[in-house]
Design a protein around this motif. Structure first.
Motif, short mmCIF file in Angstrom:
data_model
loop_
_atom_site.label_atom_id
_atom_site.label_comp_id
_atom_site.label_asym_id
_atom_site.label_seq_id
_atom_site.Cartn_x
_atom_site.Cartn_y
_atom_site.Cartn_z
N TYR A 87 -5.39 -36.23 4.03
CA TYR A 87 -4.16 -35.70 4.60
C TYR A 87 -3.02 -36.61 4.18
CZ TYR A 87 -5.05 -39.33 8.14
OH TYR A 87 -5.30 -40.51 8.78
N ARG A 88 -1.82 -36.13 4.42
CA ARG A 88 -0.62 -36.88 4.05
C ARG A 88 0.25 -37.05 5.29
NH1 ARG A 88 1.50 -34.36 -0.93
NH2 ARG A 88 0.01 -35.77 -1.85
N VAL A 90 4.19 -38.00 6.05
CA VAL A 90 5.47 -38.10 5.34
C VAL A 90 6.59 -38.35 6.33
CG1 VAL A 90 7.11 -36.85 3.87
CG2 VAL A 90 4.64 -36.51 3.56
N LEU A 114 -3.51 -31.62 -1.87
CA LEU A 114 -2.17 -32.18 -1.82
C LEU A 114 -1.94 -32.98 -3.11
CD1 LEU A 114 -2.21 -33.32 1.92
CD2 LEU A 114 -1.00 -31.35 0.98
N TRP A 116 -0.30 -34.84 -6.36
CA TRP A 116 0.76 -35.83 -6.48
C TRP A 116 1.30 -35.76 -7.89
CZ3 TRP A 116 3.08 -38.16 -2.66
CH2 TRP A 116 3.99 -39.17 -2.97
#
Length: 119
Positions: A87-88, A90, A114, A116
């Motif tokens: 997960y990210r 932000v 996700l 990059w």
């Protein structure tokens, strides 16, 4: 005054309960709720109950609460079952980075690949 609720702040109103949100978790210092315009299958905003305009000012004034946001991100990721795939978290700071509500908040994103760099 820094840290005090702001009458014109959407997230302060969510903390106060005067604006509805789909709350998934609440602690003594944070509230987490589903984003109304999700950018991933799991998109949860985690906000401090105190008002600071961005993550940098929150961290400078109240580093313990900034740590609470990150701890909650991990706890919620586990509850949402996205921790195993990744997960990210932000923090957008400033209009040029996409911040639209000037109350510090973290976006927890997951449930899909996700890549990059993002967007």
């Amino acid at each position: 005054m820094a840290g005090e609720p702001q009458a014109d702040c959407l997230f302060c109103k969510i903390v106060a309960g005067t604006v509805p949100a789909t709350v998934v978790r609440e602690t003594g210092t944070t509230v987490a709720f589903r984003d109304i315009n999700p950018q991933a299958p799991t998109h949860i905003l985690i906000i401090p109950k105190v008002h600071y305009p961005d993550a940098a000012s929150l961290t400078a004034a109240e580093p313990g609460i900034a740590a609470d946001l990150l701890r909650e991100a991990g706890e919620i990721a586990a509850e949402e079952k996205i921790d195993g795939h990744g997960y990210r978290v932000v923090f957008n700071t400033g209009a040029g980075a996409g911040q639209t509500v000037f109350h510090a908040h973290a976006h927890l994103l997951g449930g899909r690949g996700l890549e990059w760099p993002p967007g």
